[in-house]
Design an enzyme around this catalytic site. Structure first.
Site, PDB file in Angstrom:
ATOM      1  N   HIS A 201     -10.546  18.390 -48.470  1.00 11.93           N
ATOM      2  CA  HIS A 201      -9.534  17.647 -47.700  1.00 11.93           C
ATOM      3  C   HIS A 201     -10.122  16.891 -46.512  1.00 11.93           C
ATOM      4  O   HIS A 201      -9.415  16.532 -45.571  1.00 11.93           O
ATOM      5  CB  HIS A 201      -8.444  18.607 -47.224  1.00 11.93           C
ATOM      6  CG  HIS A 201      -7.066  18.019 -47.263  1.00 11.93           C
ATOM      7  ND1 HIS A 201      -6.368  17.665 -46.134  1.00 11.93           N
ATOM      8  CD2 HIS A 201      -6.254  17.724 -48.298  1.00 11.93           C
ATOM      9  CE1 HIS A 201      -5.182  17.179 -46.464  1.00 11.93           C
ATOM     10  NE2 HIS A 201      -5.087  17.202 -47.774  1.00 11.93           N
ATOM     11  N   GLU A 225     -13.643  17.919 -53.951  1.00  8.24           N
ATOM     12  CA  GLU A 225     -12.958  16.709 -53.508  1.00  8.24           C
ATOM     13  C   GLU A 225     -13.088  16.531 -51.995  1.00  8.24           C
ATOM     14  O   GLU A 225     -12.911  17.482 -51.238  1.00  8.24           O
ATOM     15  CB  GLU A 225     -11.482  16.787 -53.886  1.00  8.24           C
ATOM     16  CG  GLU A 225     -10.667  15.588 -53.458  1.00  8.24           C
ATOM     17  CD  GLU A 225      -9.239  15.652 -53.956  1.00  8.24           C
ATOM     18  OE1 GLU A 225      -8.385  14.961 -53.372  1.00  8.24           O
ATOM     19  OE2 GLU A 225      -8.969  16.387 -54.932  1.00  8.24           O
ATOM     20  N   HIS A 301      -5.509   9.816 -57.542  1.00 11.45           N
ATOM     21  CA  HIS A 301      -4.849  10.672 -56.555  1.00 11.45           C
ATOM     22  C   HIS A 301      -3.352  10.380 -56.565  1.00 11.45           C
ATOM     23  O   HIS A 301      -2.935   9.229 -56.528  1.00 11.45           O
ATOM     24  CB  HIS A 301      -5.439  10.359 -55.177  1.00 11.45           C
ATOM     25  CG  HIS A 301      -4.854  11.137 -54.053  1.00 11.45           C
ATOM     26  ND1 HIS A 301      -3.893  10.624 -53.214  1.00 11.45           N
ATOM     27  CD2 HIS A 301      -5.110  12.392 -53.598  1.00 11.45           C
ATOM     28  CE1 HIS A 301      -3.587  11.514 -52.286  1.00 11.45           C
ATOM     29  NE2 HIS A 301      -4.296  12.600 -52.492  1.00 11.45           N
TER      30      HIS A 301
END
Length: 398
Positions: A201, A225, A301
């Protein structure tokens, strides 16, 4: 030899349609929907949204409307170029998200006008179904593992979870140990057949990202990610030296120009543009083509609403290097409303065996329940991203 169409197949001249109106709806849990209507009554839906800045994007769309009213909605690329370049300043989350939602609606109109799904207009289908992953939450390793098992029980073959809570710029082995324990519990619970994505994140800084990447290598993850913020992308050079796990990022990059350096550096294995942020359907398809030329996979996304998901899937179905799609059903953000609530036919997103079937309806392939949208818009929302702080009181990345 002269070839002519049989009289029965000859098409009468068609008067070009024009955009008549744009209408915006602020709806729970944190979304903004856009309805574009033409003079001939064709309606297109888009989702122009930056999570936590919905009112700001709404104002941007309203400002851009003057470039659109009275224009031919089929000239999608020309209108995109006008919106992008016409204001001199370009790029960034607000402008690009406003353009993205408008562009989705224009493609929806075009597909409905021609009676075909959008992916048919972008080269046609390359697959019949698309793998999707389920978000996994929970507070303790046991809770997260149980939720992961529940998702697998619903047929999902891929999961994504947060990699950690807030970490200091340089943090303790104990904090790292909590993250490792949680991911280990999930891997043990679901076994080696289920793919697991771990989202840092952007909340992990360079020093700790190297440590975590190395520690997590043992769990054979689908990807890590946003191991660092996108503005610190040069740091990936050091992170990839500590892991064999694929690196994914891109949700906070806008347009193909932002992705140029990603491909040039060559450290990223999966790009994650957001169709609602990066410039819309065609811009995401262009980014995907750049990725394909660099042997990089696409995983769009989309922790957003049904319109953004439909737009993302339209790209997936015509894009060879798309391998998985994020979707928000049941995600913790969706309090007060969920992904299927605004659809006239929720079965269009029926997940079977971890896949969603190709959307075959015209335009985006979904039908919005406008009455529910209008009712929800009377209430609206004021969703904001959480603000996290470190133990010393300074602001942390969320």
């Amino acid at each position: 030899m002269t070839h002519t169409l049989p009289a029965a197949l000859a098409l009468a001249p068609r008067t070009a349609d024009r955009i008549r109106s744009l209408e915006l709806f602020l709806v729970a849990p944190r979304w903004l929907f856009l309805k574009v209507t033409t003079e001939q009554g064709v309606e297109g839906w888009g989702e122009p949204i930056v999570e936590g800045r919905a009112a700001t994007v709404k104002a941007a769309v309203e400002e851009l409307a003057e470039y659109l009213i009275g224009k031919d909605p089929s000239r999608i690329e020309d209108l995109w170029q006008t919106l992008y370049r016409g204001g001199f300043y370009r790029g960034g989350p607000i402008l690009m998200s406003a353009i993205s939602g408008i562009e989705m609606a224009l493609w929806d109109i075009r597909g409905k006008t021609l009676g075909v799904p959008v992916h048919d207009l972008l080269g046609g289908a390359v697959r019949d179904r698309m793998r999707v992953y389920s978000w996994v939450g929970g507070d303790s390793p046991t809770d997260v593992a149980q939720e992961a098992l529940a998702s697998v029980g619903r047929g999902f073959t891929a999961l994504k979870m947060n990699g950690c809570e807030r970490l200091e710029w340089i943090d303790s082995p104990a904090r790292v140990g909590v993250a490792v324990e949680t991911i280990a519990a999930v891997r043990e619970a679901v076994g080696p057949e289920v793919m697991i994505g771990v989202d840092f994140h952007g909340r992990v800084h360079r020093g700790m990202a190297k440590v975590l990447a190395k520690e997590l290598d043992a769990f054979k993850l689908m990807f890590i990610e946003e191991p660092v913020l996108s503005e610190n992308i040069e740091v990936l050079r050091d992170i990839v030296a500590h892991t064999s796990t694929p690196i994914a990022l891109g949700e906070r990059l806008y347009t193909r120009w932002d992705f140029k350096q990603v491909f040039k550096d060559g450290y990223v294995d999966i790009v994650q543009p957001d169709t609602a942020h990066a410039g819309g359907i065609l811009e995401t398809r262009k980014i995907a083509a750049m990725a394909e030329a660099h042997d990089v996979a696409l995983a769009i996304h989309c922790p957003l609403g049904p319109i953004a998901l439909a737009a993302s899937l339209q790209v997936d179905f015509c894009t060879p290097n798309a391998f998985i799609q994020e979707q928000s059903l049941g995600i913790h953000y969706n309090q007060g409303s969920d992904l299927l609530d605004y659809l006239a036919d929720p079965q269009v997103f029926a997940y079977q065996g971890g896949f969603v079937d190709r959307l075959t309806g015209p335009g985006l392939g979904i039908q919005i329940d406008e009455a529910k949208v209008r009712a929800a818009a009377k209430i609206g929302h004021t969703w904001r991203s959480p603000v996290w702080r470190y133990d010393d009181g300074s602001v942390a990345e969320w």
